[in-house]
Design a protein around this motif. Structure first.
Motif, PDB file in Angstrom:
ATOM      1  N   VAL A 133       0.849  -1.196   0.000  1.00 52.45           N
ATOM      2  CA  VAL A 133       0.000   0.000   0.000  1.00 52.45           C
ATOM      3  C   VAL A 133       0.882   1.241   0.000  1.00 52.45           C
ATOM      4  O   VAL A 133       1.864   1.327   0.761  1.00 52.45           O
ATOM      5  CB  VAL A 133      -0.932   0.026   1.233  1.00 52.45           C
ATOM      6  CG1 VAL A 133      -1.797   1.292   1.226  1.00 52.45           C
ATOM      7  CG2 VAL A 133      -1.807  -1.219   1.265  1.00 52.45           C
ATOM      8  N   TYR A 134       0.510   2.204  -0.846  1.00 51.14           N
ATOM      9  CA  TYR A 134       1.236   3.473  -0.900  1.00 51.14           C
ATOM     10  C   TYR A 134       0.304   4.608  -0.512  1.00 51.14           C
ATOM     11  O   TYR A 134      -0.754   4.794  -1.126  1.00 51.14           O
ATOM     12  CB  TYR A 134       1.787   3.714  -2.310  1.00 51.14           C
ATOM     13  CG  TYR A 134       2.535   5.021  -2.452  1.00 51.14           C
ATOM     14  CD1 TYR A 134       3.561   5.340  -1.582  1.00 51.14           C
ATOM     15  CD2 TYR A 134       2.211   5.919  -3.462  1.00 51.14           C
ATOM     16  CE1 TYR A 134       4.258   6.535  -1.708  1.00 51.14           C
ATOM     17  CE2 TYR A 134       2.906   7.119  -3.598  1.00 51.14           C
ATOM     18  CZ  TYR A 134       3.929   7.421  -2.712  1.00 51.14           C
ATOM     19  OH  TYR A 134       4.609   8.610  -2.841  1.00 51.14           O
ATOM     20  N   ASP A 135       0.666   5.355   0.525  1.00 50.94           N
ATOM     21  CA  ASP A 135      -0.091   6.515   0.983  1.00 50.94           C
ATOM     22  C   ASP A 135       0.424   7.735   0.228  1.00 50.94           C
ATOM     23  O   ASP A 135       1.560   8.177   0.441  1.00 50.94           O
ATOM     24  CB  ASP A 135       0.092   6.692   2.491  1.00 50.94           C
ATOM     25  CG  ASP A 135      -0.784   7.790   3.071  1.00 50.94           C
ATOM     26  OD1 ASP A 135      -0.859   8.873   2.458  1.00 50.94           O
ATOM     27  OD2 ASP A 135      -1.384   7.585   4.126  1.00 50.94           O
ATOM     28  N   LEU A 136      -0.414   8.292  -0.664  1.00 47.84           N
ATOM     29  CA  LEU A 136       0.021   9.379  -1.520  1.00 47.84           C
ATOM     30  C   LEU A 136       0.286  10.664  -0.742  1.00 47.84           C
ATOM     31  O   LEU A 136       1.153  11.447  -1.134  1.00 47.84           O
ATOM     32  CB  LEU A 136      -1.035   9.642  -2.599  1.00 47.84           C
ATOM     33  CG  LEU A 136      -1.046   8.637  -3.755  1.00 47.84           C
ATOM     34  CD1 LEU A 136      -2.397   8.604  -4.428  1.00 47.84           C
ATOM     35  CD2 LEU A 136       0.039   8.993  -4.759  1.00 47.84           C
ATOM     36  N   ASP A 137      -0.459  10.901   0.325  1.00 55.53           N
ATOM     37  CA  ASP A 137      -0.252  12.116   1.103  1.00 55.53           C
ATOM     38  C   ASP A 137       1.014  12.039   1.949  1.00 55.53           C
ATOM     39  O   ASP A 137       1.830  12.955   1.949  1.00 55.53           O
ATOM     40  CB  ASP A 137      -1.462  12.381   2.003  1.00 55.53           C
ATOM     41  CG  ASP A 137      -2.660  12.883   1.217  1.00 55.53           C
ATOM     42  OD1 ASP A 137      -2.457  13.427   0.119  1.00 55.53           O
ATOM     43  OD2 ASP A 137      -3.793  12.741   1.695  1.00 55.53           O
ATOM     44  N   ALA A 138       1.169  10.938   2.662  1.00 50.48           N
ATOM     45  CA  ALA A 138       2.345  10.770   3.516  1.00 50.48           C
ATOM     46  C   ALA A 138       3.579  10.370   2.721  1.00 50.48           C
ATOM     47  O   ALA A 138       4.700  10.487   3.216  1.00 50.48           O
ATOM     48  CB  ALA A 138       2.073   9.721   4.592  1.00 50.48           C
ATOM     49  N   ARG A 139       3.361   9.880   1.496  1.00 54.07           N
ATOM     50  CA  ARG A 139       4.428   9.382   0.628  1.00 54.07           C
ATOM     51  C   ARG A 139       5.199   8.267   1.337  1.00 54.07           C
ATOM     52  O   ARG A 139       6.425   8.262   1.379  1.00 54.07           O
ATOM     53  CB  ARG A 139       5.361  10.506   0.176  1.00 54.07           C
ATOM     54  CG  ARG A 139       4.655  11.601  -0.586  1.00 54.07           C
ATOM     55  CD  ARG A 139       5.575  12.439  -1.442  1.00 54.07           C
ATOM     56  NE  ARG A 139       6.126  11.650  -2.536  1.00 54.07           N
ATOM     57  CZ  ARG A 139       7.430  11.513  -2.739  1.00 54.07           C
ATOM     58  NH1 ARG A 139       8.303  12.067  -1.956  1.00 54.07           N
ATOM     59  NH2 ARG A 139       7.860  10.788  -3.760  1.00 54.07           N
ATOM     60  N   ARG A 140       4.423   7.306   1.868  1.00 52.11           N
ATOM     61  CA  ARG A 140       5.025   6.155   2.546  1.00 52.11           C
ATOM     62  C   ARG A 140       4.407   4.863   2.051  1.00 52.11           C
ATOM     63  O   ARG A 140       3.213   4.809   1.768  1.00 52.11           O
ATOM     64  CB  ARG A 140       4.812   6.250   4.060  1.00 52.11           C
ATOM     65  CG  ARG A 140       5.511   7.411   4.735  1.00 52.11           C
ATOM     66  CD  ARG A 140       5.481   7.251   6.250  1.00 52.11           C
ATOM     67  NE  ARG A 140       6.021   8.429   6.908  1.00 52.11           N
ATOM     68  CZ  ARG A 140       5.274   9.398   7.435  1.00 52.11           C
ATOM     69  NH1 ARG A 140       3.961   9.301   7.374  1.00 52.11           N
ATOM     70  NH2 ARG A 140       5.832  10.436   8.016  1.00 52.11           N
ATOM     71  N   PHE A 141       5.235   3.829   1.975  1.00 52.32           N
ATOM     72  CA  PHE A 141       4.773   2.489   1.629  1.00 52.32           C
ATOM     73  C   PHE A 141       4.630   1.653   2.892  1.00 52.32           C
ATOM     74  O   PHE A 141       5.389   1.807   3.856  1.00 52.32           O
ATOM     75  CB  PHE A 141       5.780   1.787   0.708  1.00 52.32           C
ATOM     76  CG  PHE A 141       5.668   2.179  -0.736  1.00 52.32           C
ATOM     77  CD1 PHE A 141       4.768   1.536  -1.572  1.00 52.32           C
ATOM     78  CD2 PHE A 141       6.473   3.185  -1.269  1.00 52.32           C
ATOM     79  CE1 PHE A 141       4.666   1.882  -2.907  1.00 52.32           C
ATOM     80  CE2 PHE A 141       6.375   3.542  -2.609  1.00 52.32           C
ATOM     81  CZ  PHE A 141       5.470   2.891  -3.425  1.00 52.32           C
ATOM     82  N   SER A 142       3.657   0.756   2.862  1.00 56.45           N
ATOM     83  CA  SER A 142       3.552  -0.275   3.894  1.00 56.45           C
ATOM     84  C   SER A 142       3.384  -1.620   3.203  1.00 56.45           C
ATOM     85  O   SER A 142       2.822  -1.704   2.104  1.00 56.45           O
ATOM     86  CB  SER A 142       2.388  -0.007   4.844  1.00 56.45           C
ATOM     87  OG  SER A 142       1.157  -0.016   4.155  1.00 56.45           O
ATOM     88  N   LEU A 143       3.881  -2.654   3.847  1.00 57.90           N
ATOM     89  CA  LEU A 143       3.823  -4.001   3.298  1.00 57.90           C
ATOM     90  C   LEU A 143       3.235  -4.908   4.365  1.00 57.90           C
ATOM     91  O   LEU A 143       3.826  -5.050   5.448  1.00 57.90           O
ATOM     92  CB  LEU A 143       5.220  -4.466   2.890  1.00 57.90           C
ATOM     93  CG  LEU A 143       5.339  -5.850   2.250  1.00 57.90           C
ATOM     94  CD1 LEU A 143       4.590  -5.905   0.928  1.00 57.90           C
ATOM     95  CD2 LEU A 143       6.814  -6.211   2.044  1.00 57.90           C
ATOM     96  N   ALA A 144       2.069  -5.478   4.077  1.00 57.45           N
ATOM     97  CA  ALA A 144       1.360  -6.318   5.048  1.00 57.45           C
ATOM     98  C   ALA A 144       1.181  -5.561   6.371  1.00 57.45           C
ATOM     99  O   ALA A 144       1.437  -6.091   7.455  1.00 57.45           O
ATOM    100  CB  ALA A 144       2.102  -7.632   5.262  1.00 57.45           C
ATOM    101  N   ASP A 145       0.765  -4.307   6.242  1.00 57.33           N
ATOM    102  CA  ASP A 145       0.470  -3.435   7.389  1.00 57.33           C
ATOM    103  C   ASP A 145       1.692  -3.032   8.200  1.00 57.33           C
ATOM    104  O   ASP A 145       1.556  -2.474   9.295  1.00 57.33           O
ATOM    105  CB  ASP A 145      -0.565  -4.083   8.327  1.00 57.33           C
ATOM    106  CG  ASP A 145      -1.900  -4.298   7.636  1.00 57.33           C
ATOM    107  OD1 ASP A 145      -2.295  -3.423   6.850  1.00 57.33           O
ATOM    108  OD2 ASP A 145      -2.533  -5.339   7.882  1.00 57.33           O
TER     109      ASP A 145
END
Length: 223
Positions: A133-145
């Protein structure tokens, strides 16, 4: 994501470029309309920030030429002019947003994020590929939460891939998103970043697939 900033005031240009780079974007900085027109005709950008009062070609002319070539990337206009007629003229030419000088850098960053969210993410705040998942506002990726730690180059590659689900991107296309005009763009370096990303995605149902001779694609695995 790669941004073109065109501003002829040296101090303002340096401040804005530093802020955008500090937020993690790749930024090409130019100072006149002719150079901007050439860059927009030959390079691949996610967004352009154009000052209205540019030398050689003003921001309106650069915008008109860009739209005349059928390019749809979002454009944010910077202007010292407060007249409604100028804002209307720019919007009629195809500008997506306006920001009057002087402005706070935090407001500029917020407007850039909003334009990119609408353009790249279809208005959604998140992009997904399975458990990635990529958060466009925070510009951060997460993988399996869990937060996914990436270098700036790795992030640029993964941003480009997750923004184009099901689409193969060549090394040259990825390099165009990672390296600025003043850097030595290396398609071979993309192999290194893809290798590192694969190691970080290892063991999860999402992967970067190689299409020999064509490039790479991000895909989620079933089950």
């Amino acid at each position: 994501m790669r941004i073109l900033l065109v501003e002829d005031h040296p101090q303002l240009a340096a401040s804005v470029a530093q802020a955008l780079r500090g937020a993690g974007w790749t930024v090409d900085l130019l100072h006149d309309g002719i150079a901007a027109d050439l860059a927009l005709a030959s390079e691949d950008y996610a967004l352009a920030i154009l000052d209205v009062g540019l030398p050689r070609l003003d921001g309106f002319q650069v915008l008109a030429r860009l739209r005349g070539r059928g390019k749809t990337l979002p454009v944010l206009m910077l202007t010292a002019r407060g007249e409604v007629s100028d804002r209307v003229h720019g919007l009629n030419l195809g500008a997506d947003d306006y920001l009057a000088k002087p402005f706070e850098l935090s407001e500029l960053e917020a407007r850039v994020k909003a334009l990119l969210r609408r353009s790249v993410g279809g208005g959604e705040r998140q992009q997904r590929c399975g458990v990635l998942v990529y958060d466009l506002d925070a510009r951060r990726f997460s993988l399996a939460d869990e937060p996914l730690t990436l270098t700036s180059r790795e992030q640029s590659v993964l941003e480009a891939l997750i923004a184009r689900p099901g689409r193969v991107m060549s090394k040259d296309q990825l390099a165009a998103q990672v390296f600025g005009l003043d850097e030595d763009a290396s398609a071979d370096a993309i192999e290194i970043y893809v290798y590192r990303l694969r190691k970080k995605l290892e063991g999860q149902p999402v992967r970067i697939v190689t299409f020999r001779g064509l490039g790479y694609m991000l895909e989620a695995l079933d089950g």
